[in-house]
Design a protein around this motif. Sequence first.
Motif, PDB file in Angstrom:
ATOM      1  N   LEU A 162      13.592 -19.062  -0.494  1.00 45.29           N
ATOM      2  CA  LEU A 162      12.765 -18.594  -0.220  1.00 45.29           C
ATOM      3  C   LEU A 162      10.919 -18.817  -0.291  1.00 45.29           C
ATOM      4  CD1 LEU A 162      13.147 -14.928   0.297  1.00 45.29           C
ATOM      5  CD2 LEU A 162      12.268 -14.376  -2.324  1.00 45.29           C
ATOM      6  N   VAL A 163      10.756 -19.091  -0.501  1.00 44.96           N
ATOM      7  CA  VAL A 163       9.582 -19.071  -0.371  1.00 44.96           C
ATOM      8  C   VAL A 163       9.346 -20.572   0.639  1.00 44.96           C
ATOM      9  CG1 VAL A 163       8.733 -17.922  -2.766  1.00 44.96           C
ATOM     10  CG2 VAL A 163       9.305 -21.101  -2.106  1.00 44.96           C
ATOM     11  N   ARG A 164      10.333 -20.793   1.009  1.00 41.60           N
ATOM     12  CA  ARG A 164      10.463 -22.179   1.964  1.00 41.60           C
ATOM     13  C   ARG A 164      10.418 -22.034   3.180  1.00 41.60           C
ATOM     14  NH1 ARG A 164      12.364 -28.019  -0.717  1.00 41.60           N
ATOM     15  NH2 ARG A 164      10.898 -28.538   1.036  1.00 41.60           N
ATOM     16  N   MET A 165      11.161 -20.962   3.101  1.00 38.66           N
ATOM     17  CA  MET A 165      11.200 -19.747   4.958  1.00 38.66           C
ATOM     18  C   MET A 165       9.185 -19.588   5.563  1.00 38.66           C
ATOM     19  SD  MET A 165      13.894 -16.356   4.135  1.00 38.66           S
ATOM     20  CE  MET A 165      13.139 -15.571   5.543  1.00 38.66           C
ATOM     21  N   ARG A 166       9.902 -20.281   6.443  1.00 34.03           N
ATOM     22  CA  ARG A 166       7.999 -20.342   7.279  1.00 34.03           C
ATOM     23  C   ARG A 166       7.761 -19.066   7.141  1.00 34.03           C
ATOM     24  NH1 ARG A 166       4.571 -23.007   7.366  1.00 34.03           N
ATOM     25  NH2 ARG A 166       3.818 -21.122   7.729  1.00 34.03           N
ATOM     26  N   SER A 167       8.465 -18.331   7.491  1.00 39.98           N
ATOM     27  CA  SER A 167       8.538 -16.264   8.216  1.00 39.98           C
ATOM     28  C   SER A 167       8.068 -15.818   6.127  1.00 39.98           C
ATOM     29  CB  SER A 167       8.982 -15.653   8.773  1.00 39.98           C
ATOM     30  OG  SER A 167      10.189 -15.700   7.688  1.00 39.98           O
ATOM     31  N   PHE A 168       8.033 -16.560   4.991  1.00 45.68           N
ATOM     32  CA  PHE A 168       7.545 -15.645   3.791  1.00 45.68           C
ATOM     33  C   PHE A 168       6.903 -14.919   3.390  1.00 45.68           C
ATOM     34  CE2 PHE A 168       8.135 -15.006  -0.642  1.00 45.68           C
ATOM     35  CZ  PHE A 168       6.944 -15.380  -0.503  1.00 45.68           C
ATOM     36  N   GLN A 169       5.830 -15.267   4.409  1.00 50.44           N
ATOM     37  CA  GLN A 169       4.172 -15.334   3.495  1.00 50.44           C
ATOM     38  C   GLN A 169       3.738 -13.673   4.629  1.00 50.44           C
ATOM     39  OE1 GLN A 169       0.801 -17.884   3.491  1.00 50.44           O
ATOM     40  NE2 GLN A 169       0.659 -16.182   1.992  1.00 50.44           N
ATOM     41  N   PHE A 170       4.220 -13.499   6.167  1.00 49.45           N
ATOM     42  CA  PHE A 170       4.374 -12.937   6.927  1.00 49.45           C
ATOM     43  C   PHE A 170       5.126 -11.807   6.247  1.00 49.45           C
ATOM     44  CE2 PHE A 170       3.355 -10.838  10.618  1.00 49.45           C
ATOM     45  CZ  PHE A 170       4.331 -10.367  10.927  1.00 49.45           C
ATOM     46  N   LEU A 171       6.158 -12.685   5.968  1.00 51.12           N
ATOM     47  CA  LEU A 171       7.041 -11.176   5.736  1.00 51.12           C
ATOM     48  C   LEU A 171       6.751 -10.538   4.452  1.00 51.12           C
ATOM     49  CD1 LEU A 171      10.919 -12.568   6.189  1.00 51.12           C
ATOM     50  CD2 LEU A 171       9.925 -10.328   7.538  1.00 51.12           C
ATOM     51  N   VAL A 172       5.730 -10.955   3.254  1.00 54.75           N
ATOM     52  CA  VAL A 172       5.328  -9.884   2.484  1.00 54.75           C
ATOM     53  C   VAL A 172       3.582  -9.306   2.282  1.00 54.75           C
ATOM     54  CG1 VAL A 172       6.601 -11.816   0.331  1.00 54.75           C
ATOM     55  CG2 VAL A 172       4.800 -12.250   1.660  1.00 54.75           C
ATOM     56  N   ILE A 173       3.182 -10.111   3.708  1.00 51.86           N
ATOM     57  CA  ILE A 173       1.986  -9.342   3.528  1.00 51.86           C
ATOM     58  C   ILE A 173       2.024  -7.881   4.990  1.00 51.86           C
ATOM     59  CG2 ILE A 173      -0.225  -9.784   5.068  1.00 51.86           C
ATOM     60  CD1 ILE A 173      -0.020 -13.003   3.987  1.00 51.86           C
ATOM     61  N   LEU A 174       2.813  -8.466   5.862  1.00 49.18           N
ATOM     62  CA  LEU A 174       2.974  -7.600   6.975  1.00 49.18           C
ATOM     63  C   LEU A 174       2.928  -5.759   6.184  1.00 49.18           C
ATOM     64  CD1 LEU A 174       3.036  -6.811   9.782  1.00 49.18           C
ATOM     65  CD2 LEU A 174       5.434  -6.801   9.524  1.00 49.18           C
ATOM     66  N   PRO A 175       3.486  -5.252   5.363  1.00 51.28           N
ATOM     67  CA  PRO A 175       4.010  -4.154   4.075  1.00 51.28           C
ATOM     68  C   PRO A 175       2.383  -3.864   4.425  1.00 51.28           C
ATOM     69  CG  PRO A 175       5.740  -5.318   3.478  1.00 51.28           C
ATOM     70  CD  PRO A 175       4.513  -6.277   4.424  1.00 51.28           C
ATOM     71  N   ASN A 176       1.947  -5.248   3.786  1.00 54.10           N
ATOM     72  CA  ASN A 176       0.469  -4.672   2.896  1.00 54.10           C
ATOM     73  C   ASN A 176       0.118  -4.492   3.845  1.00 54.10           C
ATOM     74  OD1 ASN A 176      -0.102  -4.524  -0.070  1.00 54.10           O
ATOM     75  ND2 ASN A 176      -0.189  -6.979  -0.101  1.00 54.10           N
ATOM     76  N   LEU A 177      -0.234  -5.274   4.843  1.00 57.08           N
ATOM     77  CA  LEU A 177      -1.292  -4.498   5.959  1.00 57.08           C
ATOM     78  C   LEU A 177      -0.718  -3.294   6.634  1.00 57.08           C
ATOM     79  CD1 LEU A 177      -3.614  -6.588   7.974  1.00 57.08           C
ATOM     80  CD2 LEU A 177      -0.857  -6.859   9.331  1.00 57.08           C
ATOM     81  N   PHE A 178       0.507  -2.694   6.876  1.00 54.24           N
ATOM     82  CA  PHE A 178       0.142  -1.951   7.234  1.00 54.24           C
ATOM     83  C   PHE A 178      -0.282  -0.420   6.451  1.00 54.24           C
ATOM     84  CE2 PHE A 178       3.407   1.566   8.273  1.00 54.24           C
ATOM     85  CZ  PHE A 178       3.543   2.996   7.639  1.00 54.24           C
ATOM     86  N   MET A 179      -0.432  -0.840   4.663  1.00 55.72           N
ATOM     87  CA  MET A 179      -0.656  -0.251   3.628  1.00 55.72           C
ATOM     88  C   MET A 179      -2.357   0.241   3.506  1.00 55.72           C
ATOM     89  SD  MET A 179       2.017   1.572   2.161  1.00 55.72           S
ATOM     90  CE  MET A 179       1.205   2.067   0.678  1.00 55.72           C
ATOM     91  N   PHE A 180      -2.228  -1.209   4.086  1.00 60.31           N
ATOM     92  CA  PHE A 180      -4.482  -1.025   3.868  1.00 60.31           C
ATOM     93  C   PHE A 180      -4.600  -0.397   5.204  1.00 60.31           C
ATOM     94  CE2 PHE A 180      -6.675  -3.995   1.143  1.00 60.31           C
ATOM     95  CZ  PHE A 180      -5.961  -4.535   0.727  1.00 60.31           C
ATOM     96  N   TYR A 181      -4.169  -0.661   6.638  1.00 61.14           N
ATOM     97  CA  TYR A 181      -4.342  -0.047   8.013  1.00 61.14           C
ATOM     98  C   TYR A 181      -4.082   1.694   7.177  1.00 61.14           C
ATOM     99  CZ  TYR A 181      -4.657   1.211  12.634  1.00 61.14           C
ATOM    100  OH  TYR A 181      -4.231   1.118  13.742  1.00 61.14           O
ATOM    101  N   LEU A 182      -2.784   2.221   6.915  1.00 61.84           N
ATOM    102  CA  LEU A 182      -2.605   3.022   6.560  1.00 61.84           C
ATOM    103  C   LEU A 182      -4.008   3.928   5.881  1.00 61.84           C
ATOM    104  CD1 LEU A 182      -1.598   6.193   6.148  1.00 61.84           C
ATOM    105  CD2 LEU A 182      -0.193   5.107   4.504  1.00 61.84           C
ATOM    106  N   PHE A 183      -4.045   2.952   4.755  1.00 62.48           N
ATOM    107  CA  PHE A 183      -5.264   3.686   3.604  1.00 62.48           C
ATOM    108  C   PHE A 183      -7.000   4.103   4.517  1.00 62.48           C
ATOM    109  CE2 PHE A 183      -2.698   3.085   0.095  1.00 62.48           C
ATOM    110  CZ  PHE A 183      -2.476   1.553  -0.140  1.00 62.48           C
ATOM    111  N   ILE A 184      -6.942   2.849   5.188  1.00 59.91           N
ATOM    112  CA  ILE A 184      -7.833   2.812   6.381  1.00 59.91           C
ATOM    113  C   ILE A 184      -9.147   3.935   6.742  1.00 59.91           C
ATOM    114  CG2 ILE A 184      -9.877   1.933   7.973  1.00 59.91           C
ATOM    115  CD1 ILE A 184      -8.974  -0.903   6.316  1.00 59.91           C
ATOM    116  N   ILE A 185      -7.180   4.433   7.419  1.00 61.40           N
ATOM    117  CA  ILE A 185      -6.675   5.579   8.490  1.00 61.40           C
ATOM    118  C   ILE A 185      -7.312   6.935   7.697  1.00 61.40           C
ATOM    119  CG2 ILE A 185      -5.468   6.578  10.266  1.00 61.40           C
ATOM    120  CD1 ILE A 185      -4.506   4.048  11.146  1.00 61.40           C
ATOM    121  N   SER A 186      -6.419   6.929   6.339  1.00 67.44           N
ATOM    122  CA  SER A 186      -6.773   8.314   5.538  1.00 67.44           C
ATOM    123  C   SER A 186      -7.897   8.174   5.567  1.00 67.44           C
ATOM    124  CB  SER A 186      -5.423   7.508   4.057  1.00 67.44           C
ATOM    125  OG  SER A 186      -4.484   7.512   4.497  1.00 67.44           O
ATOM    126  N   ALA A 187      -8.826   7.510   5.500  1.00 64.17           N
ATOM    127  CA  ALA A 187     -10.037   7.309   4.463  1.00 64.17           C
ATOM    128  C   ALA A 187     -10.697   8.012   5.833  1.00 64.17           C
ATOM    129  CB  ALA A 187     -10.573   6.357   3.925  1.00 64.17           C
TER     130      ALA A 187
END
Lengths: 485, 150
Positions: A35-60
């Motif tokens: 799993l961690v050797r997948m090239r896309s691993f970091q992107f896949l785990v960061i993307l949901p967080n990026l979405f959440m942070f974006y939602l947080f800033i819009i909400s604020a």
Amino acid sequence: MVTANPIAEATVPTEALEPPWRFNLFARWPWLKRLVRMRSFQFLVILPNLFMFYLFIISALFGTPVGNRNIIIVFVWILWWFMLIAVLVPFGSRIWCTICPLPFFGDWIQRRAVIRVRTGKSPGTENSFFGLHKRWPKRLSNIWLQNFGFLFLATFSALLVTRPIVSAAVFGILFLVATVLALVFRLRTFCNYVCPISGFLSLYAMTATVELRSVDKDECLKCKSKACIRGSDKGWACPWNVYMGKLDRNNYCGLCFECVKSCPNDNISLFVRPFATSDVVVRGYDEVWKACIMLVLALTYSVMLLGPWGRFKDWANVSEARNWAGFGLFAAGQALLALVIFPGLYYVSIRLAKWYARADSVPTKELFLKYAYMLVPMGLLAWIAFSVPLLMVNGAYIISVASDPLGWGMNLFGTADFPWTPLRPHWVPFLQVPILLTGLYYGLRGLHKVGRRIFTDPAQLHRSLVPPAALLVGVTLVFLKLFIG
Amino acid sequence: MAGVVAVVLVLVGLPLVLWHWRHVTSVHRYPPGTKMVTLTAVAKGGVWTRDDIVGLTYWWRKPTRIGDVPLNQGDHVVVRLRSADVLHSFAIPLLRLGPVDIPAGHTVDVEFDAKRPGMLTFLCWQVCSPEHPGLHGRFVVKGNEQEETW
């Protein structure tokens, strides 16, 4: 950032240097390694967080200004904070850095790619990076900026953790700074030297029950490519500029797993280890001061946010109470306590330790740095003890805000009207006391372990432990008095 | 490329979804022809306002105090009530409507029918701040037969 310590290794009995048990997770769970050797691993785990942070800033910006009805306050300062300090750090080291979205845009611009690797020649690496590639100034290549940054944010914490717009402003600034620094300096300069969250993560990750290390250090010595730090066609150069062959602490490894991808010898693995027993070496005054600052802030946060003293709350809540003199007292008092008084008390305990143990041959600096480890598990557990009532009393807001994140009248999961319901508040002291005592235990245990690396004479060792141990006990008593009266 | 597309989708899609909910979905949950009036209570200044009080503007922008709200006789009215700061409440005594609590940060919908022409005073029923007495306003219902003379 990784250096050997010839003084300790020359004087300490061999058995004191043997590391505790550790358990190879990649060997036990090959799927995790895949799993961690997948090239896309970091992107896949960061993307949901990026979405959440974006939602947080819009909400604020566009949601309700009421803190407990806005997702940025409830999810960040109640849910995320508790998860970070009580779960992610002690059990996952810097696993938050694995999924943190703050460096995302900087990495994207530097790498000109979101997933793939580019080979080439940028200074010190085998990858092609975009940017000015400036070196971060040597004088700032420590965590002092992070120390002062966190202390600055803590001064305004009453506003930061209750006003959505203030939280959004801070996150927006952090995103911007991370991106700009990535354009100017090499690798993840922001994460290494500027991010205020990274500062305390680096300290408390020392206690964590996981570590990413090379399996066989001899393989690293024989390795010619040093792809872990220089990168290759399989993985980017370590964003944290860490050489796995010498990594012996969790402090500055952000668990991005690029080295696992790029290592040509398959010599890097994730290990499980006991809590607060392995990385017991504090290396610089910046780390000592970080330990002092965090312990003092756990105390002042408890007074300000959990205590019954309305005057202190008003002093901190300057934007509404408008008591600038009180705010000045609070800010100056907190800074003085964190930067001068408590480090001064700790220094006095070290001088007393030297005197009582008649340890004139041991440099004061060495004792001052090494014994500071006792503040690390104590500080972490003090923060957990502070965070427990935060979650138990305010956790119900998570349920209502999940359905109506912006306070617009949504009801996504049918729980928008879930009432504020403190969860067993009478249990709080019964949870805080054992947590604090656990911190004391691991602090004293770490102190003893470090002491054994310095003193060969048991009597001298034990005498040297008395004053700092007394300080640690005193700190614990202060917290106990605060939490249970 | 897939990664870039995913990021762009997030950056563009989320605001679109939220905008759609606010201006389309939440309005169209009521029958066509419903008159929607959004009122926000602000304790600071004791103001009912039709301004959008959000995180970005609450701390520095002075909200516009509501004037008379015109309605037509026969309108089915949904008043979308918001509280920008503390617990407020809403009542129209003449209609025996309320008081309906508006907890801080919540949105509450209240419905009534403007059956007869006249003035309907609404006010906050919860002592919310020193400026609480300022929290009142009026719906002015125009009668059908009086439309031309208004």
